[in-house]
Design a protein around this motif. Structure first.
Motif, mmCIF file in Angstrom:
data_model
loop_
_atom_site.group_PDB
_atom_site.id
_atom_site.type_symbol
_atom_site.label_atom_id
_atom_site.label_comp_id
_atom_site.label_asym_id
_atom_site.label_seq_id
_atom_site.Cartn_x
_atom_site.Cartn_y
_atom_site.Cartn_z
ATOM 1 N N PHE A 93 0.825 -1.063 0.020
ATOM 2 C CA PHE A 93 -0.152 0.042 0.060
ATOM 3 C C PHE A 93 0.814 1.052 0.149
ATOM 4 O O PHE A 93 1.957 1.166 0.719
ATOM 5 C CB PHE A 93 -0.820 -0.135 1.354
ATOM 6 N N ALA A 94 0.508 2.167 -0.903
ATOM 7 C CA ALA A 94 1.247 3.567 -0.900
ATOM 8 C C ALA A 94 0.221 4.591 -0.759
ATOM 9 O O ALA A 94 -0.705 4.779 -1.153
ATOM 10 C CB ALA A 94 2.070 3.480 -2.165
ATOM 11 N N ALA A 95 0.870 5.603 -0.113
ATOM 12 C CA ALA A 95 -0.010 6.954 -0.057
ATOM 13 C C ALA A 95 0.924 8.108 -0.133
ATOM 14 O O ALA A 95 2.138 8.184 0.233
ATOM 15 C CB ALA A 95 -0.634 7.167 1.306
ATOM 16 N N VAL A 96 0.701 8.968 -0.937
ATOM 17 C CA VAL A 96 1.449 10.250 -1.312
ATOM 18 C C VAL A 96 0.736 11.424 -0.849
ATOM 19 O O VAL A 96 -0.146 11.639 -0.737
ATOM 20 C CB VAL A 96 1.534 10.336 -2.972
ATOM 21 N N TYR A 97 1.642 12.464 -0.380
ATOM 22 C CA TYR A 97 1.232 13.460 0.432
ATOM 23 C C TYR A 97 1.918 15.139 -0.177
ATOM 24 O O TYR A 97 2.922 14.701 -1.198
ATOM 25 C CB TYR A 97 1.513 13.278 2.001
ATOM 26 N N ALA A 98 1.611 15.850 0.157
ATOM 27 C CA ALA A 98 1.896 17.115 -0.214
ATOM 28 C C ALA A 98 3.376 17.445 0.434
ATOM 29 O O ALA A 98 4.131 18.156 -0.173
ATOM 30 C CB ALA A 98 0.973 18.375 0.039
ATOM 31 N N GLN A 99 3.413 16.935 1.452
ATOM 32 C CA GLN A 99 4.812 17.041 2.099
ATOM 33 C C GLN A 99 4.944 16.102 3.178
ATOM 34 O O GLN A 99 4.047 15.317 3.859
ATOM 35 C CB GLN A 99 4.780 18.711 3.081
ATOM 36 N N PRO A 100 6.477 15.725 3.507
ATOM 37 C CA PRO A 100 6.738 14.758 4.478
ATOM 38 C C PRO A 100 6.370 15.163 6.081
ATOM 39 O O PRO A 100 7.600 15.271 6.770
ATOM 40 C CB PRO A 100 8.224 14.263 3.967
ATOM 41 N N PHE A 101 5.273 15.348 6.347
ATOM 42 C CA PHE A 101 5.093 15.791 7.650
ATOM 43 C C PHE A 101 5.503 14.900 8.804
ATOM 44 O O PHE A 101 5.896 15.461 10.036
ATOM 45 C CB PHE A 101 3.474 15.691 7.949
ATOM 46 N N TRP A 102 5.891 13.793 8.738
ATOM 47 C CA TRP A 102 6.398 12.925 9.548
ATOM 48 C C TRP A 102 7.930 13.248 9.831
ATOM 49 O O TRP A 102 8.487 13.111 11.090
ATOM 50 C CB TRP A 102 6.283 11.206 9.237
ATOM 51 N N ARG A 103 8.556 13.545 8.848
ATOM 52 C CA ARG A 103 9.903 14.006 9.075
ATOM 53 C C ARG A 103 9.964 15.331 9.743
ATOM 54 O O ARG A 103 10.800 15.599 10.918
ATOM 55 C CB ARG A 103 10.419 14.268 7.722
ATOM 56 N N GLU A 104 9.096 16.161 9.558
ATOM 57 C CA GLU A 104 8.997 17.387 10.486
ATOM 58 C C GLU A 104 8.707 17.121 11.795
ATOM 59 O O GLU A 104 8.989 18.001 12.763
ATOM 60 C CB GLU A 104 7.840 18.195 9.989
ATOM 61 N N ALA A 105 8.203 16.082 12.238
ATOM 62 C CA ALA A 105 7.792 15.567 13.567
ATOM 63 C C ALA A 105 8.878 14.637 14.169
ATOM 64 O O ALA A 105 9.029 13.934 15.342
ATOM 65 C CB ALA A 105 6.593 14.809 13.692
ATOM 66 N N GLY A 106 10.156 14.559 13.492
ATOM 67 C CA GLY A 106 11.284 13.926 14.082
ATOM 68 C C GLY A 106 11.133 12.295 13.581
ATOM 69 O O GLY A 106 11.916 11.434 14.369
ATOM 70 N N LEU A 107 10.275 12.016 12.735
ATOM 71 C CA LEU A 107 10.140 10.447 12.638
ATOM 72 C C LEU A 107 10.618 10.239 10.976
ATOM 73 O O LEU A 107 10.881 10.854 10.189
ATOM 74 C CB LEU A 107 8.685 10.064 12.284
ATOM 75 N N SER A 108 11.145 9.015 11.087
ATOM 76 C CA SER A 108 11.890 8.408 9.542
ATOM 77 C C SER A 108 10.906 7.935 8.755
ATOM 78 O O SER A 108 11.155 7.620 7.636
ATOM 79 C CB SER A 108 12.860 7.428 10.243
ATOM 80 N N GLY A 109 9.628 7.878 9.254
ATOM 81 C CA GLY A 109 8.698 7.219 8.308
ATOM 82 C C GLY A 109 8.610 5.462 8.453
ATOM 83 O O GLY A 109 7.710 5.008 7.882
ATOM 84 N N MET A 110 9.617 4.944 9.363
ATOM 85 C CA MET A 110 9.617 3.741 9.307
ATOM 86 C C MET A 110 8.753 3.092 10.691
ATOM 87 O O MET A 110 8.986 3.739 11.713
ATOM 88 C CB MET A 110 10.986 3.152 9.468
ATOM 89 N N ALA A 148 6.281 13.614 -1.222
ATOM 90 C CA ALA A 148 6.273 13.015 -0.034
ATOM 91 C C ALA A 148 5.465 11.717 -0.154
ATOM 92 O O ALA A 148 4.385 11.588 -0.797
ATOM 93 C CB ALA A 148 5.560 13.641 0.911
ATOM 94 N N ALA A 149 5.996 10.482 0.336
ATOM 95 C CA ALA A 149 5.129 9.242 0.534
ATOM 96 C C ALA A 149 5.553 8.182 1.315
ATOM 97 O O ALA A 149 6.411 8.318 1.828
ATOM 98 C CB ALA A 149 5.617 8.551 -1.203
ATOM 99 N N LEU A 150 4.586 7.616 1.864
ATOM 100 C CA LEU A 150 4.758 6.269 2.865
ATOM 101 C C LEU A 150 4.374 5.040 1.978
ATOM 102 O O LEU A 150 3.322 4.989 1.228
ATOM 103 C CB LEU A 150 4.062 6.601 4.095
ATOM 104 N N PHE A 151 4.935 4.065 2.225
ATOM 105 C CA PHE A 151 4.563 2.644 1.635
ATOM 106 C C PHE A 151 4.615 1.575 2.882
ATOM 107 O O PHE A 151 5.515 1.737 3.534
ATOM 108 C CB PHE A 151 5.171 2.380 0.377
ATOM 109 N N GLY A 152 3.736 0.502 2.659
ATOM 110 C CA GLY A 152 3.753 -0.336 3.707
ATOM 111 C C GLY A 152 3.604 -1.800 3.018
ATOM 112 O O GLY A 152 3.032 -1.948 2.061
ATOM 113 N N PHE A 153 4.180 -2.857 3.434
ATOM 114 C CA PHE A 153 3.778 -4.267 3.292
ATOM 115 C C PHE A 153 2.707 -4.579 3.991
ATOM 116 O O PHE A 153 2.595 -4.528 5.240
ATOM 117 C CB PHE A 153 4.974 -5.103 3.553
ATOM 118 N N VAL A 154 1.577 -5.058 3.399
ATOM 119 C CA VAL A 154 0.520 -5.608 4.017
ATOM 120 C C VAL A 154 0.717 -6.861 4.621
ATOM 121 O O VAL A 154 0.727 -7.811 4.156
ATOM 122 C CB VAL A 154 -0.780 -5.317 2.970
ATOM 123 N N GLY A 155 0.607 -6.959 6.018
ATOM 124 C CA GLY A 155 0.952 -8.127 6.683
ATOM 125 C C GLY A 155 -0.474 -9.224 6.731
ATOM 126 O O GLY A 155 -0.313 -10.383 7.047
#
Length: 375
Positions: free
Chosen positions: A206-223, A245-252
């Motif tokens: 699954f992948a989601a694309v955003y206007a900005q990497p807001f998780w980085r601004e919160a000090g998160l790697s996205g992992m 900006a995007a996040l992706f994940g393996f659906v378990g």
């Protein structure tokens, strides 16, 4: 021989094999059952040159994948390191979140424009020596004195193509399930193919694309790692600058569950998980996508729906006599050292082409190195 070499499958292995055969001066017919080239290499998003999110393989490791590194350089493609700066998250089964402050550097690289850029660059290398037929499925192979008779099925119907030699890049399970051979291949060999898992065939991304990497601004790697799901492992999938900006994940979640809840519900569950992990901004992506490889019949068989507990031990391809002079097997599951990886697709393609060209030299010169006057 006047018949072309036929390569079955236009994934990374088949495309690389076709390019190498073209360099050797051979005519090639490249057939692909799907309506697109690339196989499990698939990137979603903008067109060629734009940032895209990989729905198949995402990474390569230069130190461990010299063939991929060399090909990326030859094709003049750019690559960049996987973003890992910042804290990672762990989601417990009860939804409790734990933060790991130390980043996890995995040394992996991503290709600018997505891994599909590899496929597009290889396609661009093909000349009129290689004829690519999409939407064309191989049904059977029959060994003849002067080559191999292939029964092919496309939109225009079914026909027979004579081939001097054949490179088959189908995953072993699909070969055993879908392909009829005359004379038949030994039963124990076909059973071994049935027992060989197709790497990542039971997975979904699954992948989601955003206007900005807001998780980085919160000090998160996205992992993030999750025991709650539906995604079990999540990574930053942005471009090298974070401009896209995007996040992706393996659906378990298991393939049966995914098929039962349906695509739209599973996408909503995945978005809800991103909100739990990264906050309310995750609820409104610019776009999102889901690729369930277990539901792709040109990739997975029902046997691939069973989860794997470890990386399979793949074996180098075995072709029985009397087929050994005419047919070679490639594809990532045919690489003993790099099976399952992009490197394995290239490794097996190179081995198949080397064997094929060596056989042609013997045919041309004779077994004792003298010109074969019968050809």
């Amino acid at each position: 021989m006047s018949h072309p070499v036929v390569v079955v499958g236009a994934g990374l292995s088949g495309l690389q094999a076709s390019c190498l055969l073209q360099q050797a001066g051979l005519r090639v017919l490249l057939v692909e059952a799907d309506g697109r080239a690339g196989g499990r290499v698939m990137s979603a998003g903008g067109g060629a040159g734009a940032h895209r999110v990989d729905m198949g393989p995402s990474w390569f490791w230069p130190d461990m994948n010299p063939r991929v590194e060399r090909l990326v350089q030859q094709l003049q493609l750019d690559h960049f390191p996987q973003f890992t700066e910042g804290a990672s998250l762990v989601e417990a089964p009860d939804g409790q979140l734990y933060k790991r402050m130390a980043g996890w550097s995995q040394g992996s690289q991503r290709i600018r424009g997505g891994t599909q850029a590899l496929v597009e660059a290889l396609l661009a290398r093909l000349t009129d020596q290689v004829q690519l037929k999409l939407g064309t499925r191989l049904l059977s192979m029959a060994l003849q004195a002067d080559g191999v008779a292939l029964t092919l099925q496309g939109v225009a119907g079914t026909w027979t193509q004579l081939a001097a030699q054949v490179i088959v890049t189908l995953p072993p399970r699909l070969f055993a399930q879908d392909l009829a051979c005359s004379p038949a291949w030994p039963g124990e060999l076909m059973q071994a193919m049935h027992a060989t898992p197709t790497w990542m065939a039971g997975h979904a991304k699954f992948a989601a694309v955003y206007a900005q990497p807001f998780w980085r601004e919160a000090g998160l790697s996205g992992m993030a790692m999750s025991q709650r799901g539906p995604m079990s492992e999540i990574h930053d999938a942005s471009d090298e600058h974070g401009a896209t900006a995007a996040l992706f994940g393996f659906v378990g979640a298991a393939p049966g569950y995914r098929a039962g809840v349906g695509r739209e519900a599973l996408m909503q569950q995945s978005l809800a998980q991103l909100v739990r992990l990264f906050g309310p901004q995750a609820a409104t992506p610019l776009w999102c996508d889901l690729k369930d490889w277990a539901q792709a019949p040109l990739t997975a068989t029902p046997a691939d729906h069973r989860p794997l507990s470890h990386h399979p031990a793949y074996q180098q391809a075995v072709v029985p006599e009397p087929w050994r002079q005419r047919v070679w097997l490639a594809g990532t599951e045919r690489s003993a050292q790099f099976g399952g990886y992009l490197e394995g697709a290239l490794d097996s393609a190179e081995r198949a082409v080397e064997g094929l060209l060596a056989r042609r030299r013997v045919d041309a010169l004779g077994e004792h190195g003298l010109p074969n006057m019968t050809e």
